[in-house]
Design a protein around this motif. Structure first.
Motif, short mmCIF file in Angstrom:
data_model
loop_
_atom_site.label_atom_id
_atom_site.label_comp_id
_atom_site.label_asym_id
_atom_site.label_seq_id
_atom_site.Cartn_x
_atom_site.Cartn_y
_atom_site.Cartn_z
N HIS A 198 0.88 -1.21 0.05
CA HIS A 198 0.05 0.04 0.09
C HIS A 198 1.10 1.17 0.17
O HIS A 198 1.45 1.34 0.89
CB HIS A 198 -1.13 0.03 1.28
CG HIS A 198 -1.98 -1.26 1.41
ND1 HIS A 198 -3.19 -1.23 0.95
CD2 HIS A 198 -1.45 -2.44 2.07
CE1 HIS A 198 -3.64 -2.46 1.18
NE2 HIS A 198 -2.60 -3.17 1.97
N THR A 200 1.71 4.95 0.66
CA THR A 200 1.78 5.93 1.61
C THR A 200 0.99 7.36 0.81
O THR A 200 0.47 8.17 1.49
CB THR A 200 2.37 6.17 2.82
OG1 THR A 200 3.49 6.77 2.29
CG2 THR A 200 2.64 4.69 3.26
N HIS A 250 2.22 15.92 1.49
CA HIS A 250 2.16 14.66 0.60
C HIS A 250 3.11 14.66 -0.48
O HIS A 250 3.67 15.84 -0.84
CB HIS A 250 0.73 14.90 -0.10
CG HIS A 250 0.19 14.03 -0.91
ND1 HIS A 250 0.39 13.69 -2.19
CD2 HIS A 250 -0.74 12.72 -0.50
CE1 HIS A 250 -0.21 12.53 -2.91
NE2 HIS A 250 -0.89 12.12 -1.62
N ASP A 296 6.09 2.91 1.82
CA ASP A 296 4.82 1.96 1.67
C ASP A 296 4.72 0.91 2.76
O ASP A 296 5.80 0.81 3.83
CB ASP A 296 4.71 1.17 0.02
CG ASP A 296 6.14 0.24 0.20
OD1 ASP A 296 6.84 0.13 0.91
OD2 ASP A 296 6.09 -0.10 -1.13
N VAL A 374 -2.05 0.68 7.81
CA VAL A 374 -2.56 0.98 6.47
C VAL A 374 -3.68 1.98 6.50
O VAL A 374 -3.78 2.95 5.63
CB VAL A 374 -3.02 -0.14 5.77
CG1 VAL A 374 -3.68 -0.05 4.54
CG2 VAL A 374 -1.63 -1.19 5.27
N VAL A 375 -4.71 1.67 7.45
CA VAL A 375 -5.98 2.36 7.42
C VAL A 375 -5.27 3.85 8.03
O VAL A 375 -6.12 4.89 7.38
CB VAL A 375 -6.72 1.86 8.61
CG1 VAL A 375 -7.97 2.96 8.81
CG2 VAL A 375 -7.46 0.50 7.91
N ASP A 377 -2.53 5.44 7.76
CA ASP A 377 -1.92 6.19 6.74
C ASP A 377 -2.59 6.59 5.35
O ASP A 377 -2.40 7.89 4.51
CB ASP A 377 -0.65 5.26 5.89
CG ASP A 377 0.51 5.20 7.10
OD1 ASP A 377 0.67 6.21 7.82
OD2 ASP A 377 1.24 4.26 6.77
N THR A 378 -3.80 5.62 5.10
CA THR A 378 -4.58 5.91 3.88
C THR A 378 -5.40 7.23 4.38
O THR A 378 -5.40 8.12 3.56
CB THR A 378 -5.56 4.96 3.78
OG1 THR A 378 -4.90 3.68 3.30
CG2 THR A 378 -6.54 5.33 2.74
N GLU A 382 -4.90 10.78 2.07
CA GLU A 382 -5.89 11.39 1.34
C GLU A 382 -6.35 12.76 2.01
O GLU A 382 -6.72 13.49 1.10
CB GLU A 382 -7.17 10.40 1.62
CG GLU A 382 -7.27 9.16 0.94
CD GLU A 382 -8.38 8.12 1.03
OE1 GLU A 382 -9.09 8.51 2.07
OE2 GLU A 382 -8.53 7.34 0.60
#
Length: 465
Positions: A198, A200, A250, A296, A374-375, A377-378, A382
């Protein structure tokens, strides 16, 4: 007992070798670097170029889970870290008056130190350990293999270097996410590993400083991560009066390149409360601005729907699960895996059963924390990409984090998750915690999450120099 060969001399490899030796196994570790970390911490940290370990000069922190392994299994390493200048801080010391003690609070202690401090302590202990041999400057060039047990095609029987072949009962891959095991297994005819990756979308910029002479500690608060709608700032206290300030943006943010300039970096960092509080102390810079991007979250499994991809080899550390540093979980997960190997390496390590059981343990013990990373960082990625806070559940979670800074019971729940003592789905679902956060939100009807720090117009001016 087993003969164990470890590929890689980073934290995961050193810890695996040391723990395995102390559980009675014969251990040899192979590291491509010709030298090992010493006790000249600043020289090694700032002057040793380690292209194979890009995270070596980035901020690190040892969570309660990692500290517990050190205190219980490697107390001499823990003591040596403290002797070298590492410092401990209890999460509940955030408050002027420490809340009454509860069972489990002893797990909520953070060990502040640069990575080099942990590496130095592990190397010192490993050098003195009977039954352990370290081969510096002798990288592994391949694996030796034989037909696998039963229906499983390949069993790893040792490693090969330019000096020759070394047989063993178990090979431990601690070579990191850029190691050669994937290539070697393919050459041996193994099915590919099952990889979950995933991106980031996050880039990190840090700079190291030392507190003014005579000042042993910085402010008790604020130093935690502060996240705005498009950028974040965190301070990482370390050892011997050294600390790092980190900015997060970002990877597609147009202002990213400007943050490499020290003057721009400091101006941007001071626009957040943690950066202003620590840089305002008059600290001396020790480095330029160090960047890290292209990160990632990566999970690599050597078991698929047909069974083990290979037997006689297991991964630890980043070779198994590489997690983005925002939550600081990496060393804790690596130490858990190292301890698992040390405790079980004598249980027929070349068998399919050993490979399957190790994989099942990793899925049960490590994978939930990988998924949590993962959750998290997502959500951050975003938000930074959209340059705005998100409504709904993200608002509730942001409120929980801010409420924790004022409410000791919510802070305890947050700390138990932070230190890998309790999974978030349980800790945050506690009725008392939910009620306290709801009351906090009700008292702030206009609450907007992620409103700390500069607005976009100010940020553009700061990064324009």
């Amino acid at each position: 007992m087993a003969r164990v060969l470890v590929i890689g001399g980073g934290v995961g490899g050193l810890a695996t070798a040391l723990l395995a030796a102390r559980h009675g196994h014969t251990v040899e570790l192979f590291e491509r670097e010709v030298r090992a970390p010493g006790t000249a911490l600043d020289r090694d940290f700032f002057g040793w170029r380690r292209p194979g370990v890009p995270q070596a000069n980035q901020p690190h922190v040892l969570l309660g889970a990692a500290r517990a392994v050190l205190r219980e299994e490697l107390p001499d390493v823990h003591r040596e870290m403290l002797r070298l200048g590492a410092r401990e801080r209890h999460e509940l010391d955030w408050f002027d008056v420490r809340p009454s003690v509860r069972a489990g609070d002893e797990d909520l202690v953070m060990l502040h130190a640069r990575r080099i401090v942990l590496e130095s302590a592990l190397v010192s202990a490993l050098r003195a350990e009977p039954g352990a041999v370290v081969h510096h400057g002798e990288p592994v060039t391949g694996l030796t293999t034989a037909p696998g047990p039963g229906a499983f095609g390949v069993r790893v029987t040792g490693v090969a270097t330019q000096a020759g072949a070394y047989p063993c009962d178990l090979v431990v891959d601690a070579g990191g996410r850029r190691g050669g095991a994937e290539r070697w297994l393919a050459a041996a005819g193994c099915r590919p590993a099952v990889v979950e990756r995933h991106r980031t979308g996050l880039a990190y910029f840090c700079r190291w400083y030392r507190l003014p002479e005579g000042m042993e500690e910085g402010p008790r608060r604020p130093w935690t991560v502060t996240g705005g709608p498009f950028a974040g700032c965190a301070v990482f206290p370390a050892d011997n009066g050294v600390f790092a300030v980190t900015l997060l943006v970002h990877t597609e943010d147009t202002t990213r390149a400007a943050l490499r300039d020290p003057a721009v970096f400091e101006a941007a960092a001071r626009s957040f409360p943690p950066g202003e509080a620590w840089l305002g102390l008059g600290a001396d810079p020790l480095s330029g601005v160090l960047a890290a991007a292209g990160l990632d979250n990566r999970w690599s499994a050597l078991v698929d729907e047909q069974g083990p991809v290979v037997t006689g080899l297991v991964p630890v550390g980043d070779a198994l699960t590489h997690t983005n540093p925002t939550l600081g979980q990496g060393i804790s997960l690596a130490l858990w895996a190292a301890l698992r190997v040390a405790r079980t390496a004598d249980r027929d390590p070349g068998s399919a059963r050993f490979a399957t059981e190790y994989h099942a343990w990793a899925v049960r013990t490590l994978k939930p924390w990988f998924d949590f990373q993962v959750v998290a960082d997502t959500a951050v990625g975003e938000r930074f990409a959209a340059r705005a806070g998100r409504p709904g559940p993200a608002r509730e979670m942001a409120a929980l984090f801010e409420c924790a800074l004022e409410d000791p019971e919510v802070m305890r729940a947050r700390a138990r998750v932070r230190h890998l003592a309790e999974r978030p789905e349980r800790a945050y679902a506690d009725p008392e915690v939910r009620a306290r956060v709801a009351r906090w939100l009700a008292a702030r009807p206009g609450y907007v999450p992620h409103a700390v720090g500069p607005d976009r117009e100010e940020w553009e001016k700061l990064t324009a120099g």
